[in-house]
Design an enzyme around this catalytic site. Structure first.
Site, PDB file in Angstrom:
ATOM      1  N   ARG A 143       0.686  -1.117   0.247  1.00  0.00           N
ATOM      2  CA  ARG A 143       0.663   0.249   0.061  1.00  0.00           C
ATOM      3  C   ARG A 143       1.029   0.977   0.286  1.00  0.00           C
ATOM      4  NH1 ARG A 143      -5.372  -1.510   2.120  1.00  0.00           N
ATOM      5  NH2 ARG A 143      -5.889   0.813   2.410  1.00  0.00           N
ATOM      6  N   TYR A 146       1.153   4.388  -2.507  1.00  0.00           N
ATOM      7  CA  TYR A 146      -0.025   5.264  -2.138  1.00  0.00           C
ATOM      8  C   TYR A 146      -0.046   6.255  -1.116  1.00  0.00           C
ATOM      9  CZ  TYR A 146      -5.188   6.392  -1.717  1.00  0.00           C
ATOM     10  OH  TYR A 146      -6.672   7.227  -1.959  1.00  0.00           O
ATOM     11  N   ASP A 147       0.026   5.431  -0.293  1.00  0.00           N
ATOM     12  CA  ASP A 147       0.178   6.415   0.789  1.00  0.00           C
ATOM     13  C   ASP A 147       2.057   7.225   1.591  1.00  0.00           C
ATOM     14  OD1 ASP A 147      -1.796   3.963   1.853  1.00  0.00           O
ATOM     15  OD2 ASP A 147      -0.637   3.441   3.659  1.00  0.00           O
ATOM     16  N   ARG A 212     -14.145   0.607   8.910  1.00  0.00           N
ATOM     17  CA  ARG A 212     -14.242   1.874   8.511  1.00  0.00           C
ATOM     18  C   ARG A 212     -15.692   3.272   8.739  1.00  0.00           C
ATOM     19  NH1 ARG A 212     -10.687  -0.518   7.966  1.00  0.00           N
ATOM     20  NH2 ARG A 212      -9.088  -0.773   5.283  1.00  0.00           N
TER      21      ARG A 212
END
Ligand code: NAD
Ligand code: UDP
Length: 312
Positions: A143, A146-147, A212
């Protein structure tokens, strides 16, 4: 707000297309810049004949010379399967894209807003997440493109601001959903809705206890516009999201109940570095922008399900 020339990079995407619409409705000229990496012209087809709308195919990793008053920098693949498909390109889009768009803002004197993300908090150890939290991000995982790309873009925004005195705005967007999400981009809301409508199994990753917070697109777009037009002293970063927090299992139950077909939940492995919890502290957005979401999850899901029912 007077009549402005507004550029939206990533304007043909899910959030971008809604933003284009809102800004056209408000009477502005909108320049939509997109290379269609994760979108098609379909999202903005209904806008192309609008006299104030202009569409430009362009990749933000290359310089761009146009004259504008405001820039919303949204160009970047946003769903894990898309941003992991070509991770080097993802980092380039965030970093080179930010440099190019900041350069454009510097030359034109335009205000520029960056669509940053709750992913800058990584797998957070502070809950709910406040803007002052520096995050818990793996710099070398799947990830990270992106991060870390988004984190570096934030760094660039603040350095351009400090070094050149430019007006910047950084929004940290939490999971947002609604009409025009791609049915196959792998994000949880669209996945579950499409699976439920097609009577397929609902794929919950892990045990479904990860959380979330889901913001309906209209609320989010309102937050972005308020941030862009806030006092020049307001730079952010500022969280934009819905503080209602749900486990992924709860989301699956809600979708199945609303669609009303016979889908069963199946459990799949949790992806590497999948954050366990995520919920925005939106006190700043409330205080500074007088903004908070107005669409509850059940209501937003109903609208999104309706969209997929007619568009699948
Ligand atoms: P999306 O994938 O629908 O839209 C992104 C758009 O950017 C697409 O139209 C894509 O073609 C375009 N794009 C990608 N690379 C480009 C490049 N190099 N040059 C020009 N255009 C390019 O995603 P979205 O959900 O609309 O997200 C928009 C922005 O908001 C992204 O920057 C994303 O990181 C951010 N964001 C979204 C969410 C969310 O939940 N939707 C959450 C946090 C942050
Ligand atoms: N998820 C899931 N089933 C799916 C797609 C996603 O259980 O079919 C989970 C995923 O593992 C994550 C959450 O839903 O915990 C949100 O995933 P999404 O890709 O939408 O966004 P992000 O992880 O970037 O917040």
């Amino acid at each position: 707000m007077s009549h402005l020339r507004i550029m939206i990079t990533g304007g043909a995407g899910f959030l971008g297309s809604h933003l284009c619409e809102r800004l056209l409705d408000a009477g502005h000229d909108v320049l939509c810049v997109d290379n269609f990496y994760t979108s098609t012209r379909r999202n903005i087809l209904h806008l192309v004949d609008h006299p104030n709308f202009e569409l430009m195919r362009h990749d933000v990793t290359f310089p761009l010379y146009v004259e504008v008053d405001q820039i919303y920098n949204l160009a970047c693949p946003a769903s894990p399967i898309h941003y992991q498909r070509d991770p080097v390109q993802t980092t380039k889009t965030s970093v080179h894209g930010a440099i190019n768009m900041l350069g454009l803002a510097k030359r034109t004197g335009a205000r520029i807003l960056q669509a940053s993300t709750s992913e800058v908090y990584g797998d957070p150890t502070v809950h709910p997440q406040q803007e002052g939290y520096w995050g818990n991000v793996n710099p070398i995982g799947p990830r990270s493109c992106y991060d870390e790309g988004k984190r570096c873009a934030e760094t660039l925004f603040f350095d351009y601001h400090r070094q050149h005195g430019m007006p910047i705005k950084v929004a940290r967007i939490f999971n947002t959903y609604g009409p025009r999400m791609l049915p196959d981009d792998g994000r949880v809301v669209s996945n579950f809705i499409v699976q439920a409508l097609e009577g397929e199994d609902i794929t919950v990753f892990g045990d479904g206890s990860q959380t979330r917070s889901f913001c309906y697109v209209d609320d989010l777009v309102e937050g972005l516009i308020r941030l862009m037009n806030s006092d020049e002293a307001v730079t952010g970063p500022i969280n934009l999201g819905n503080p209602g927090e749900f486990s992924i299992s709860e989301l699956a139950e809600k979708v199945v109940a609303q669609v009303g077909k016979d889908s069963k939940v199946v459990y799949k492995p949790l992806p590497v570095d999948d954050p366990m919890q995520r919920c925005p502290d939106i006190s700043q957005a409330k205080d500074v922008l007088s903004w908070e979401p107005t669409v509850a999850l059940d209501e937003g899901l109903a609208k999104t399900i309706e969209y997929f029912r007619t568009h699948l």
